[in-house]
Structures are given as C-alpha cells and as structure tokens.
Design a protein around this motif. Structure first.
Motif, PDB file in Angstrom:
ATOM      1  N   ASP A  70      65.735  27.454  10.572  1.00  0.00           N
ATOM      2  CA  ASP A  70      65.990  26.039  10.813  1.00  0.00           C
ATOM      3  C   ASP A  70      64.703  25.324  11.225  1.00  0.00           C
ATOM      4  N   ILE A  71      64.202  25.620  12.413  1.00  0.00           N
ATOM      5  CA  ILE A  71      62.958  25.031  12.918  1.00  0.00           C
ATOM      6  C   ILE A  71      61.985  26.172  13.196  1.00  0.00           C
ATOM      7  N   ALA A  72      60.784  26.062  12.675  1.00  0.00           N
ATOM      8  CA  ALA A  72      59.757  27.087  12.877  1.00  0.00           C
ATOM      9  C   ALA A  72      58.599  26.487  13.652  1.00  0.00           C
ATOM     10  N   ILE A  73      58.121  27.239  14.654  1.00  0.00           N
ATOM     11  CA  ILE A  73      56.940  26.862  15.426  1.00  0.00           C
ATOM     12  C   ILE A  73      55.889  27.937  15.161  1.00  0.00           C
ATOM     13  N   LEU A  74      54.850  27.571  14.461  1.00  0.00           N
ATOM     14  CA  LEU A  74      53.792  28.517  14.101  1.00  0.00           C
ATOM     15  C   LEU A  74      52.650  28.369  15.100  1.00  0.00           C
ATOM     16  N   GLU A  75      52.536  29.339  15.994  1.00  0.00           N
ATOM     17  CA  GLU A  75      51.421  29.353  16.937  1.00  0.00           C
ATOM     18  C   GLU A  75      50.197  29.881  16.195  1.00  0.00           C
ATOM     19  N   GLU A  76      49.180  29.028  16.082  1.00  0.00           N
ATOM     20  CA  GLU A  76      48.002  29.280  15.245  1.00  0.00           C
ATOM     21  C   GLU A  76      48.410  29.327  13.763  1.00  0.00           C
ATOM     22  N   PRO A  77      48.794  28.208  13.184  1.00  0.00           N
ATOM     23  CA  PRO A  77      49.272  28.216  11.791  1.00  0.00           C
ATOM     24  C   PRO A  77      48.205  28.636  10.802  1.00  0.00           C
ATOM     25  N   GLU A  78      46.937  28.270  11.052  1.00  0.00           N
ATOM     26  CA  GLU A  78      45.888  28.673  10.113  1.00  0.00           C
ATOM     27  C   GLU A  78      45.705  30.168  10.126  1.00  0.00           C
ATOM     28  N   HIS A  79      45.760  30.766  11.300  1.00  0.00           N
ATOM     29  CA  HIS A  79      45.618  32.214  11.449  1.00  0.00           C
ATOM     30  C   HIS A  79      46.773  32.942  10.748  1.00  0.00           C
ATOM     31  N   LEU A  80      47.991  32.463  10.963  1.00  0.00           N
ATOM     32  CA  LEU A  80      49.155  33.108  10.359  1.00  0.00           C
ATOM     33  C   LEU A  80      49.141  33.031   8.839  1.00  0.00           C
ATOM     34  N   ASN A  81      48.517  32.002   8.283  1.00  0.00           N
ATOM     35  CA  ASN A  81      48.618  31.747   6.844  1.00  0.00           C
ATOM     36  C   ASN A  81      47.340  31.998   6.062  1.00  0.00           C
ATOM     37  N   TRP A  82      46.292  32.483   6.689  1.00  0.00           N
ATOM     38  CA  TRP A  82      45.067  32.780   5.931  1.00  0.00           C
ATOM     39  C   TRP A  82      45.386  33.674   4.737  1.00  0.00           C
ATOM     40  N   TYR A  83      46.129  34.729   4.980  1.00  0.00           N
ATOM     41  CA  TYR A  83      46.430  35.699   3.919  1.00  0.00           C
ATOM     42  C   TYR A  83      47.936  35.789   3.663  1.00  0.00           C
ATOM     43  N   HIS A  84      48.660  34.747   4.010  1.00  0.00           N
ATOM     44  CA  HIS A  84      50.114  34.745   3.834  1.00  0.00           C
ATOM     45  C   HIS A  84      50.458  34.756   2.345  1.00  0.00           C
ATOM     46  N   HIS A  85      51.142  35.804   1.920  1.00  0.00           N
ATOM     47  CA  HIS A  85      51.586  35.914   0.529  1.00  0.00           C
ATOM     48  C   HIS A  85      53.096  36.100   0.550  1.00  0.00           C
ATOM     49  N   GLY A  86      53.799  34.991   0.530  1.00  0.00           N
ATOM     50  CA  GLY A  86      55.244  35.047   0.603  1.00  0.00           C
ATOM     51  C   GLY A  86      55.834  33.669   0.466  1.00  0.00           C
ATOM     52  N   ARG A  87      57.009  33.524   0.988  1.00  0.00           N
ATOM     53  CA  ARG A  87      57.725  32.267   0.831  1.00  0.00           C
ATOM     54  C   ARG A  87      57.060  31.156   1.648  1.00  0.00           C
ATOM     55  N   ARG A  88      57.069  29.982   1.093  1.00  0.00           N
ATOM     56  CA  ARG A  88      56.480  28.831   1.778  1.00  0.00           C
ATOM     57  C   ARG A  88      57.348  28.456   2.978  1.00  0.00           C
ATOM     58  N   TRP A  89      56.712  28.276   4.133  1.00  0.00           N
ATOM     59  CA  TRP A  89      57.447  27.999   5.357  1.00  0.00           C
ATOM     60  C   TRP A  89      58.276  26.725   5.234  1.00  0.00           C
ATOM     61  N   THR A  90      57.716  25.689   4.657  1.00  0.00           N
ATOM     62  CA  THR A  90      58.422  24.411   4.549  1.00  0.00           C
ATOM     63  C   THR A  90      59.560  24.457   3.544  1.00  0.00           C
ATOM     64  N   ASP A  91      59.604  25.471   2.691  1.00  0.00           N
ATOM     65  CA  ASP A  91      60.732  25.662   1.787  1.00  0.00           C
ATOM     66  C   ASP A  91      61.885  26.346   2.498  1.00  0.00           C
ATOM     67  N   LYS A  92      61.578  27.266   3.375  1.00  0.00           N
ATOM     68  CA  LYS A  92      62.620  28.036   4.047  1.00  0.00           C
ATOM     69  C   LYS A  92      63.165  27.312   5.274  1.00  0.00           C
ATOM     70  N   PHE A  93      62.327  26.537   5.960  1.00  0.00           N
ATOM     71  CA  PHE A  93      62.728  25.892   7.200  1.00  0.00           C
ATOM     72  C   PHE A  93      62.857  24.380   7.010  1.00  0.00           C
ATOM     73  N   ASN A  94      63.724  23.774   7.813  1.00  0.00           N
ATOM     74  CA  ASN A  94      63.901  22.331   7.769  1.00  0.00           C
ATOM     75  C   ASN A  94      62.711  21.590   8.359  1.00  0.00           C
ATOM     76  N   HIS A  95      62.106  22.158   9.406  1.00  0.00           N
ATOM     77  CA  HIS A  95      60.984  21.502  10.064  1.00  0.00           C
ATOM     78  C   HIS A  95      60.036  22.586  10.567  1.00  0.00           C
ATOM     79  N   VAL A  96      58.746  22.441  10.240  1.00  0.00           N
ATOM     80  CA  VAL A  96      57.732  23.431  10.619  1.00  0.00           C
ATOM     81  C   VAL A  96      56.660  22.730  11.433  1.00  0.00           C
ATOM     82  N   VAL A  97      56.414  23.253  12.636  1.00  0.00           N
ATOM     83  CA  VAL A  97      55.424  22.691  13.550  1.00  0.00           C
ATOM     84  C   VAL A  97      54.343  23.738  13.788  1.00  0.00           C
TER      85      VAL A  97
END
Length: 792
Positions: A433-460
């Motif tokens: 539903d709502i995702a809070i990504l602590e250090e979003p750049e760090h989490l997504n540097w090598y993220h190979h998977g589903r797009r967070w904004t596609d799976k969640f209603n709101h991503v912070v």
C-alpha cells in the motif's frame, strides 16, 4: 441408352445398400458374440470366486480352531460364517444356472429397452442435500456418507460417541457386523494362534481393509485453463488505460465477454476453495479469482514486472499498510538501522495503520564483518528478538509492528549493505500500500525487479546519506561523483512519488523537499530532564569537558577534527578531547593523531546513552559529510553544548541556544572556549518536543503527503468513499511526466539485468538474485522458481 443408365445406377445403389446391411448384420453378430463371451467370462469368474470362498471358509474352519486349554469344547467354526453360508449358497445357485447367460443376453439385447425409474433416488437425494437455491451439493453427499462410515469405524475402535448413541444410528447389517466382529475379537484376544500371535490375523486384515475403505479419495485439483473470452477480457482490461478507453466501457466489454462464463467461474472458485466473493456481482473480481486460480495451479507465483498494474491494494478494514524498507539493521549501530526502527514503532503506536519493517538479512560470513562484539545470529527469528528487546528498552512501550527480512550482501568497498534480488517481492501484494524507502538511491542502485510505484499506491523516499561527499574523498572521486549524482536522480525519479531530504546537505533530487523527520530516543530526553532537575537543586551536573563520538572512519569528521586541532594547537593548549568510536580507519586515525602529538584520548565505541558519557558538558562534531547527525541531536537532548560547523546539515539545530556553530578555525576556538567557560541552558518544553519522535512522526506524515492515505481521503485513496466503500476512479491516460518516469524505470531494469554492466558499476558479483545460503536461511525458493525467465 437412358434406360440402361438408370438400370445401372439402380443396380449400383441396391448393391451398395445390400453391402451396408450385410455390414450392419456382421457388426451386430460380432457385438452379440462379444456379449456372450463376456457373459461366459463373468460366469467363469463367479465360479472361480465361489471356489475361493469355499477354500476360505474351509481354511477359516480349521485355522481358527483353538487348542484345547479348557474343559469346554472350543468353537470349530466361526459363527457368523455359518450364518452367511446359506445366503452364499443361494447366490451360487442363482448365477450358476444355465439360463443365467441367456437372461443377461436378453437384457443386453438391442431390442430391449431398459427402463429404470430413478425418481425415488432423485427425491431422496434432493430432500437430503438440496440447498436453498435449488443447487445439489454432491460433495456434501459424499462427505456425509464418509463421515457416517468413519463414525462407525471410530466407535468400533472406541474413538467415537457412546455405544448406545452410536448403535441407534447404525444400519441393521452394520450393527450385526460390528457385533460379530467384537464378539470374535473378544474370543480370540486371549488365545494363542500359530504360536505367539495374540489377536486373530483375520480381524487385523478386516480392520486394515476397513481403514483403507474409510480413507477419503483425493479430489482432483486440476483447474481448466483460461478460454478465449477470458483471455480477451483480461487483455481489454489491462490495455484499456493505455489505449485511452474509458473505464466504464472496458467494464462493459469485460462483462459481455465473461457473462456466459459467470456460473462456471463461480463453480471453479468454489471447487478451488477460494474464500472470496462467490456472491459478488463484480465481474472483474470474479475474473481476478479465475486468473489467480489458474496461476496457482501452474505454480506461477512471480509478482515482479515492469508493466504497471492498475489493480492495487485497497484497504478492506479502513487501515492502511505501511512498509518501511531500510538498508541496515541492528546490532549495526548506524543511522539507517536505528532511525527506521523508531519510525516503525511510532507509526504503529497510533494504531491507525499496519506497519512492517523490512531489514536486510546477512549470512554468517557477512555478520562477522558488520556486527560488533562478535554478535552472530543463526536465524532471522533470533535477530528479531534482539531488535525488539533493544527497542522496547529505549521507548518504554511494546510496539506492534511486523519485522520482515530480505537478503543482503555486505560490500567492503562501499562499506554498506547492498540488497540482492528483488527487494519488493518480500512485501506481499496484500500489504503493498504505502512504501517508505530509507535511502531510496541506495536501495535502487542495482534493483532488478518490480517498480515500486507500480506495486505500491504511494512511495516515499528518505535520503539519509550524502553519498557525493563520501565519493569525492575516494580516488577519481570527482568523476565518480558526477555519475553517482545522475544515477541518484534517475532511480529516485523512477521509483518514488515523494522524496524527503533530512537537510540541504544532500543533492537536490527530483520530487524532493527538505525536512528533518528524525527524532531522538526518549532515553536521551529523560537524561536531559534529570540533568535540569539536578541543576535546579544546585548540584553539579557536568564534571567532564569535551568529547567526540562517531564511527571511526575518516568521512565521519575525523579528518576535519585532526585538521582543526593541528592548526590551532597553540590556541587550544591544554585542551583535551576524549574520542569514542570503532571503525575500519581506527588504526590510521590513532597513528595520525599520535604522530601530530594531539591531545586526543581514544576509547572504544559505546552507546551515547552510556552512564560514562553523562558527565561531559561539550560535544564537538566538526563533520561536514553528515546529512543530519543523530549524535548531535542526542547531545542537545541531554542538555549539553554542541560545537558544530556552520553547514546545511546542522540547519535544524541552529534554533537551539546550546548549539554553537563556527565558520572558520578561529571561530572554532572561540566557540570551544565559550562552551567550556559557561553552562548550557535548560531545554524548554517546546524544544524537547521538537527533538522527540512524536514531533518527527508528525512532520513526516505532513511532508510525505501520506496523511491523506492514512486518513483515507479522496485523493489518498485513489477514489471516493460511499457508505464506507471505496469507489475507484476511472483510469486516465498517463501524463508526459509519468511516461518519462516509466521509460527511466524500464531502462534501469534492462541495465541492471546485465551482469557485465552491474560489475562495471561496482556491484557485488552474482547479486542480481539471492544465493543458496539466503535460500536456506530465509526458507526461500530458488530464484529460478520465484522469478521464471518468461516473467517480467
């Protein structure tokens, strides 16, 4: 000539018809002969069965005789066998009759029409199991019969109801059989047959046969594949927003395609055991159930993908789900381990939303490199106990939130934990539903998977670290910082709806605002209150001078500290500074300070709330690489002076009178002397509240724009509410910004899927998917099962 042709054709037709009739007669004769053969075969089989019964009865008569051990003569024949023999004799005479085959053939003859009146059977079944809507539940019939037989069998073993209550419900032949079996078992229980068996082998065989009969046959779980109308309906529903077709028109098309299959969809859902909505009139929900059952039957469970899924989580009980994903975990005492933990606790405290904290799990080899004091956890459950115990000791209440783990690897080069695999898959779709990504750049540097904004209603996203400042200190730092800056812009724009920067010290990211959403451990505020109370009573609260606390790596301010003390050694003559910390650069830092003859006393790192640190009056923090130093906030909460640089990272602290900032080295000396010569002012109630996690949580809810989601307002819920139900808005065409963000996400997905490109950008080898050790530790399926090659 015409007459001859007509005669010829008539002759040919007659010949063809006669041949056809001859073939029909031959076929009928063959069928009759086959039926005769089968009747004779059945007769022979019955005769053979008769011989086997006679042999069995003869053997039973002799084998079950008991040696004479009493004065009364032993039974020489089983009583119930004698009762059965007259009936069996009549049966033998019936099927051994010479007219038996003739009667069978007469019944099977094509000239005879078999008429059976099944109305009585039907009426019995309907009166027994007909539902209110006229639907006959045959599964109920089968289960009820099986229950009756199991009741009989359980009662014989002494497991069922009382004997009198059970016997009253039994069918007469069943009661007779049970009575005879019990009587025979009692007679044979004390006898020794064939030198050592305490019970009759016959009774045991009967019991095993009844047990086998009692087992309920396994139901077929085969689910029929999707048919063409269902596939077309799913395609129309997914492609409608992309083609610009209105939602109501798409729904009508889907309903027209699936209307003929509605009853079958309901039947499939019921047979598959799905708990959802058999009575729901929404054809979209029924189609979703149908697709889900087919996918489940095929074993397909991959949730990843690039293409946007417009069917997102909607709260069913009025409460939202918040998932907090971070890049570190206790016992590693770093900001991204501690602050998200407090955020989860205080968000869950209001009980307005469900909260899940998602932290990395490290294998044993990586735990040895990261966690202090040789702390090693053998399982995620063990680490979770440690985390909750540490938290409850500091906040004073039991936080009701869930902790989940995702696989991670420790990078020695970056000195940080890098996620492996698709981190988003460790939050179930029901809680997405709502995702809070602590250090979003760090989490997504090598993220190979589903797009967070596609799976969640709101991503912070919450930016903790000034990575550009760290990278500039490395070899070829300026060039690396240039690329990292643009990559950070890329991933945060592609994967976040909103970005919060703790201070202006970080790079200016898209969709970002500056706001401090971190608070202070309540333990430090209590220490400050105690210090203020001691000072009011005239007691000496501070008995020590200045100190510095932080992880002992150059980037944490040790370079600036040594430079300041070296440049102002004469002006700060006699000034001693105690330094607390552990880290990779500890040996180099200490040797440098010793070589420059600085008055620094190095001690092991410890918790800032340790009793040994309460007596210090001045906290010195010259770091300019921090985004928002947690230790600075803790020192202010304890009522101490803080001497720090005039830097954007300290902007939040400038409003506190005990925060002394400097711009030059001469100014640094002046602020240190001022702090040592005077006493800090007690904190006001407003200042204490601004430092608390309650205030930080309120700021976070406001600036992240999730207050509309948590309150289920119209904008936040992606729809309006009517009588407590959410009415979804019709999807519209994506804007140009959304299309650009989607293109960035697609490009990032393609690049991170290539192992060579990952290695070129500094990724840990073979971290696109988690490894076997993670599968074992976290009880995961192998990556090739979770992420099939044909799925996005």
């Amino acid at each position: 000539m015409v007459n001859e042709n007509q005669a010829s054709s008539s002759s040919s037709a007659f010949s063809f018809i006669s041949k056809g009739l001859q073939g029909v007669r031959d076929s009928a004769d063959a069928d009759l002969q086959l039926m005769r053969d089968r009747a004779n075969s059945f007769k022979n089989l019955a005769t053979s069965f008769d011989r086997e019964l006679e042999n069995f009865f003869n053997s039973a008569s002799t084998s079950f005789s008991v040696p004479a051990i009493r004065s009364t003569p032993p039974p020489t024949e089983i009583e119930f066998v004698k009762r059965l023999q007259p009936k069996l004799s009549e049966f033998r005479r019936a099927y051994s009759s010479p007219n038996f085959s003739k009667k069978v053939l007469e019944k099977w003859s094509p000239r005879t029409s078999i008429r059976i009146d099944l109305s009585a059977i039907r009426n019995a079944i309907v009166s027994e199991v007909e539902d209110g809507d006229g639907t006959i539940n045959f599964d109920r019939v089968r289960r009820r019969n099986m229950v009756k037989f199991r009741d009989f069998w359980g009662e014989w073993k002494g497991e069922g109801e009382g004997e009198e209550a059970q016997s009253a419900r039994d069918w007469e032949p069943v009661r007779a059989l049970k009575t005879r079996l019990k009587e025979f078992e009692r007679r044979s229980s004390s006898a020794e047959i064939f030198g050592g068996f305490k019970k009759s082998e016959f009774v045991e065989k009967v019991k095993s046969s009844l047990k086998a009969m009692c087992k309920e046959p396994e139901e077929s779980k085969e689910v029929p594949p999707l048919d063409v109308p269902e596939l077309l309906a799913s395609l129309v529903r997914q492609s409608g927003p992309f083609l610009g077709v209105r939602r109501d028109i798409c729904d009508k098309i889907v309903e027209s395609l699936c209307s003929k299959r509605k009853s079958q969809l309901l039947l499939h859902s019921a047979s598959a055991g799905e708990s959802s909505v058999l009575g729901n009139d929404n054809i979209n929900d029924e189609l979703d159930l149908r697709i889900a059952s087919v996918l489940q039957s095929t074993g397909h469970c991959y949730e990843g993908g690039f293409w946007k899924d417009h069917t997102k989580h909607e709260p069913s009980d009025g409460k939202r789900h918040v998932a907090i994903v971070t890049t570190a975990s206790l016992p590693w005492m770093t900001g991204t381990a501690v602050n998200p933990l407090f955020r989860a606790a205080y968000l869950a405290q209001s009980a307005k939303q469900y909260v899940t904290l998602v932290v990395p799990w490290l294998c044993k080899s990586d735990q040895e490199l990261v966690y202090p004091d040789n702390l090693i956890f053998s399982s995620p459950e063990e680490q979770e106990i440690y985390i909750r115990s540490w938290l409850e000791e500091r906040i004073g209440f039991k936080a009701d939130f869930k902790i989940s783990f995702y696989p991670g690897k420790f990078s020695k080069a970056r000195r940080s934990i890098i996620p492996t695999g698709d981190t988003s898959q460790f939050i179930s779709s029901k809680e997405a539903d709502i995702a809070i990504l602590e250090e979003p750049e760090h989490l997504n540097w090598y993220h190979h998977g589903r797009r967070w904004t596609d799976k969640f209603n709101h991503v912070v996203g919450i930016v903790h670290t000034n990575y550009l400042e760290y990278i500039k200190r490395e070899k070829n730092g300026a060039l690396q910082a240039f690329f990292v800056k643009h990559i950070n812009n890329w991933v945060t724009r592609a994967y976040c709806h909103k970005v919060l920067r703790l201070s202006a010290a970080t790079q200016d990211l898209p969709k970002s605002v500056v706001c401090n959403v971190h608070g202070v451990n309540p333990k430090f505020l209590k220490i400050g209150e105690r210090v203020a109370a001691e000072r009011e009573l005239g007691q000496q609260a501070f008995s020590k001078g200045a100190y510095f606390l932080g992880k002992m790596v150059w980037a944490k301010g040790y370079r600036e500290l040594i430079d300041l003390l070296t440049k102002n050694k004469s002006d700060l003559y006699g000034f001693n500074l105690d330094v607390f910390g552990n880290g990779e650069d500890a040996h180099e830092v200490q040797s440098t300070a010793k070589r420059l003859d600085l008055n620094l006393s190095f001690q092991k790192g410890r918790d800032h709330a340790d009793d040994s640190l309460h007596g210090y009056k001045v906290f010195i923090n010259p770091s300019v690489s921090d985004v928002l130093c947690t230790a600075t906030a803790e020192a202010l909460a304890m009522g101490k002076f803080v001497v720090c640089a005039d830097h954007p990272s300290n902007e939040f602290f400038r409003s506190f009178p005990n925060c002394l900032t400097y711009k030059t080295s001469e100014d640094f000396v002046a602020k240190v002397r001022e702090a040592l010569a005077t006493d800090p002012q007690p904190l006001t109630p407003e200042e204490r509240y601004n430092l608390s996690w309650e205030a930080a949580t309120q700021r976070f809810i406001e600036y992240s724009e999730i207050d509309r989601f948590l309150n289920n307002n119209e904008d936040g819920a992606k729809g309006s509410r009517n009588d407590g139900k959410i009415i979804k808005k019709s999807a519209s065409l994506p804007s140009l910004t959304e299309m650009v963000d989607g293109g960035l996400a697609f490009g990032h997905y393609c690049l991170t899927g290539n192992e060579f490109l990952r290695l070129c950008t500094g990724a840990i080898p073979r971290t696109r998917d988690y490894d076997k050790q993670h599968c074992k530790d976290l009880n995961l399926l192998p990556p090739q099962v979770e992420n099939p090659i044909y799925g996005w």
